[in-house]
Design an enzyme around this catalytic site. Structure first.
Site, PDB file in Angstrom:
ATOM      1  N   ASP A  42       0.722  -1.197   0.101  1.00  0.00           N
ATOM      2  CA  ASP A  42       0.116  -0.196   0.089  1.00  0.00           C
ATOM      3  C   ASP A  42       0.936   1.330  -0.059  1.00  0.00           C
ATOM      4  OD1 ASP A  42      -2.303   1.651   0.462  1.00  0.00           O
ATOM      5  OD2 ASP A  42      -1.594   1.911   2.503  1.00  0.00           O
TER       6      ASP A  42
ATOM      7  N   ASP B  49      -0.327   5.227   0.962  1.00  0.00           N
ATOM      8  CA  ASP B  49      -0.192   6.117   2.055  1.00  0.00           C
ATOM      9  C   ASP B  49      -0.709   5.404   3.517  1.00  0.00           C
ATOM     10  OD1 ASP B  49      -0.454   8.391   0.853  1.00  0.00           O
ATOM     11  OD2 ASP B  49      -2.444   7.970  -0.428  1.00  0.00           O
TER      12      ASP B  49
ATOM     13  N   ASP C 260      -1.406  -0.923   6.058  1.00  0.00           N
ATOM     14  CA  ASP C 260      -1.796  -0.305   7.354  1.00  0.00           C
ATOM     15  C   ASP C 260      -3.161  -0.316   7.447  1.00  0.00           C
ATOM     16  OD1 ASP C 260      -3.269   2.876   7.261  1.00  0.00           O
ATOM     17  OD2 ASP C 260      -2.201   1.905   5.321  1.00  0.00           O
TER      18      ASP C 260
END
Length: 232
Positions: free
Chosen positions: A9, A11, A180
């Site tokens: 991922d 961001d 995250d």
């Protein structure tokens, strides 16, 4: 399991999105004649944006609609006479100018020369490509795949199918998804039938049914061996 492809991922996994948002939003407000707009409206914006992004993950809104809707709601709430569409376009442009890496990312990625690396993001294509191009990670990834170009988004399995096809992956057991977000990255990886690694630097408790294969709390902990990813 021996992994071949590591899918990250972007961001809040590799890039610090809070810092990115702060600069991009502040610069956009300034362009619209509100130099104090960030301080005045950021909290309201983040509350609205959080709900809107959840709507995106749940399929209740499209990415194109999200781009405008979050600002339409913000400006309606504060009675600001600003064109939400124009503001949203400039904000995406300003996002592309911001590249703020999370501590340890460069060192971690430099140790992964033996693996294929890719990005899978729900962000806007032009902003995400521009941010990576303007960062030390510009030559790191084999592919940068954004939901906008695929018509799907994490956690939908179709975006993973798209990525696997683009990357010629025929054995999902050799893919690891690292991110995250439990609801986007980890749930998405589970939906796609691949192993997952939850990057959880703030040590949030996980009281959900979404259970990652691995969990780490800093990039110094991330070790990919022939058999596993270790959380120290």
């Amino acid at each position: 399991m021996s992994y071949e492809l590591l899918v990250f991922d972007l961001d809040d996994t590799l890039f610090d999105f809070a810092e990115t948002e702060k600069h991009a939003l502040g610069n956009t407000f300034t362009s619209f004649g509100l130099p104090n707009g960030l301080a005045a409206y950021r909290d309201s914006y983040r509350a609205i944006s959080s709900v809107i992004w959840d709507d995106l993950e749940q399929g209740r809104i499209t990415l194109e609609e999200l781009k405008v809707e979050r600002f339409r709601q913000l400006f309606a709430q504060h009675e600001l006479p600003i064109d939400a569409s124009r503001f949203g376009e400039l904000y995406i442009e300003n996002l592309g100018r911001e590249s703020h890496l999370i501590d340890g990312v460069e060192e971690m990625l430099s140790g992964l020369a033996d693996y294929r690396l890719a990005i899978l993001t729900n962000g806007f294509t032009r902003a995400q490509h521009a941010r990576i191009a303007g960062s030390p990670l510009r030559d790191t990834f084999e592919a940068i795949i954004a939901s906008e170009e695929t018509g799907f988004k994490k956690p939908q399995p179709e975006i993973f199918d798209y990525a696997f096809k683009q990357l010629g992956i025929t054995d999902p057991s050799r893919v690891l998804m690292i991110g995250d977000s439990l609801t986007s990255d980890i749930q998405g990886g589970m939906n796609a039938g691949i192993d997952t690694c939850w990057f959880n630097p703030h040590r949030h408790p996980n009281n959900t049914a979404v259970q990652p294969t691995f969990e780490i709390h800093s990039w110094a902990e991330f070790r990919v061996g022939r058999q596993a990813v270790n959380s120290n």
